[in-house]
Design an enzyme around this catalytic site. Sequence first.
Site, PDB file in Angstrom:
ATOM      1  N   ASN A  61     -10.115  -0.275  -0.189  1.00  0.00           N
ATOM      2  CA  ASN A  61      -8.648  -0.235  -0.144  1.00  0.00           C
ATOM      3  C   ASN A  61      -8.111  -0.805  -1.455  1.00  0.00           C
ATOM      4  O   ASN A  61      -8.308  -1.977  -1.742  1.00  0.00           O
ATOM      5  CB  ASN A  61      -8.189  -1.072   1.057  1.00  0.00           C
ATOM      6  CG  ASN A  61      -6.678  -1.141   1.197  1.00  0.00           C
ATOM      7  OD1 ASN A  61      -5.944  -0.776   0.284  1.00  0.00           O
ATOM      8  ND2 ASN A  61      -6.230  -1.626   2.337  1.00  0.00           N
ATOM      9  N   HIS A 111      -3.243   6.899   2.465  1.00  0.00           N
ATOM     10  CA  HIS A 111      -3.696   5.604   1.966  1.00  0.00           C
ATOM     11  C   HIS A 111      -5.085   5.333   2.529  1.00  0.00           C
ATOM     12  O   HIS A 111      -5.335   5.509   3.713  1.00  0.00           O
ATOM     13  CB  HIS A 111      -2.718   4.513   2.407  1.00  0.00           C
ATOM     14  CG  HIS A 111      -3.220   3.136   2.135  1.00  0.00           C
ATOM     15  ND1 HIS A 111      -3.732   2.780   0.914  1.00  0.00           N
ATOM     16  CD2 HIS A 111      -3.306   2.034   2.925  1.00  0.00           C
ATOM     17  CE1 HIS A 111      -4.106   1.500   0.966  1.00  0.00           C
ATOM     18  NE2 HIS A 111      -3.862   1.033   2.178  1.00  0.00           N
ATOM     19  N   CYS A 138       0.820  -1.219   0.000  1.00  0.00           N
ATOM     20  CA  CYS A 138       0.000   0.000   0.000  1.00  0.00           C
ATOM     21  C   CYS A 138       0.854   1.269   0.000  1.00  0.00           C
ATOM     22  O   CYS A 138       0.334   2.367  -0.235  1.00  0.00           O
ATOM     23  CB  CYS A 138      -0.931   0.006   1.199  1.00  0.00           C
ATOM     24  SG  CYS A 138      -1.890  -1.497   1.309  1.00  0.00           S
TER      25      CYS A 138
END
Length: 330
Positions: A287, A257, A116
């Site tokens: 996500n 993020h 990520c």
Amino acid sequence: MTPYGASIAGTGSCVPERRLTNADLEKLVDTTDEWIVQRTGIRERRIAAPGESSSTLAIVAAQRALESAKVKAADIDMIIVATVTPDMPTPSNACLLQHALGCRRGIAAMDLNAACSGFVYALVTGSAFIKTGTARTVLVVGAETLSRITDYTDRSTCILFGDGAGAAILTRSADTGIGVQHFELGSDGSGAMLLHVPAGGSRAPATADTVGGKMHTLRMSGREVFKFAVAQMSESIQRAMNACNLTPDQIKLVIPHQSNARIIDSATAKIGLTSDRTFINIDKYGNTSAASVAIALDEAIRAGRCGRGDWIVIIGIGGGLTWATATVKL
Ligand code: UT7
């Protein structure tokens, strides 16, 4: 002192058409829309169609970034694609993009895996090549099709992940005060197994058993990763502001993020950042790992939430464990 600045000249993004809503997930696993919204902030995610892959999404995102930067594919002299879901283990998605976009033969092209944190790692790396005079124009991309490595019988993970891609074109500027002004790239491999895919690599190659056991899908110790992410996000943003002598009111936007709205809210509240200075689009996409900050950056710029001359902080945190923060003057 570096000879050049690396300006973010343009951005683009691309998400698949198909939406997977919380109501859809209620039919797949024992969960509720209320639980998902309260615990994560997610309402829906995008899911790649059978013919789509990380590279097809990345190509469109890159074309949109080129258009917004008014740069031609032939001007690109380096491509970095951050992804944990490349089309294939080899070749790299960056090489697929080099050909598909019509870039010059012979330019540098590589994939980067920092989960990520990948897009911020890629943006900092691309900027470094420009700042030192080695490259003039760099395409950085974050692209994922996490739906391909998600177990849709595991309610603790399948509610979180989605697909998409975002891209940025970095160009050389004579102004060293533009672009990345400070960065922090970090790792802690002691937490490697907190978020991992057990099989499909050299440690446990694909067999009928690994496929049968769904070992090619993401496993996550959510609570541990959550604690790590909140602490790391607030500390990293604070260090990023300190390094550039910035107070919270001088930051136009923090683009974090998009892993969990609760992580973002508690981390930013800790350092006194108001919600109007934080960008959140997790409700729409969930996500998307390396694509997350890239898509958010593009949407924030296109929505006028930040623009030329503004200070922003971009931050990725995730598997590895990894983290990456950059303080950027747009
Ligand atoms: O991008 C990489 C970084 N990733 C992250 O940053 C993700 C970090 N982790 C998280 O976002 C959160 O930990 C989750 C959203 C994954 C989980 O939320 P949580 O508040 O930490 O829940 P939990 O794991 O502590 O579980 C609480 C309860 C459990 O039930 P019991 O044991 O209390 O009876 C779970 O079984 O919630 C249950 N649960 C669910 N219930 C309904 C877990 N998933 C679900 C679900 N629907 N989808």
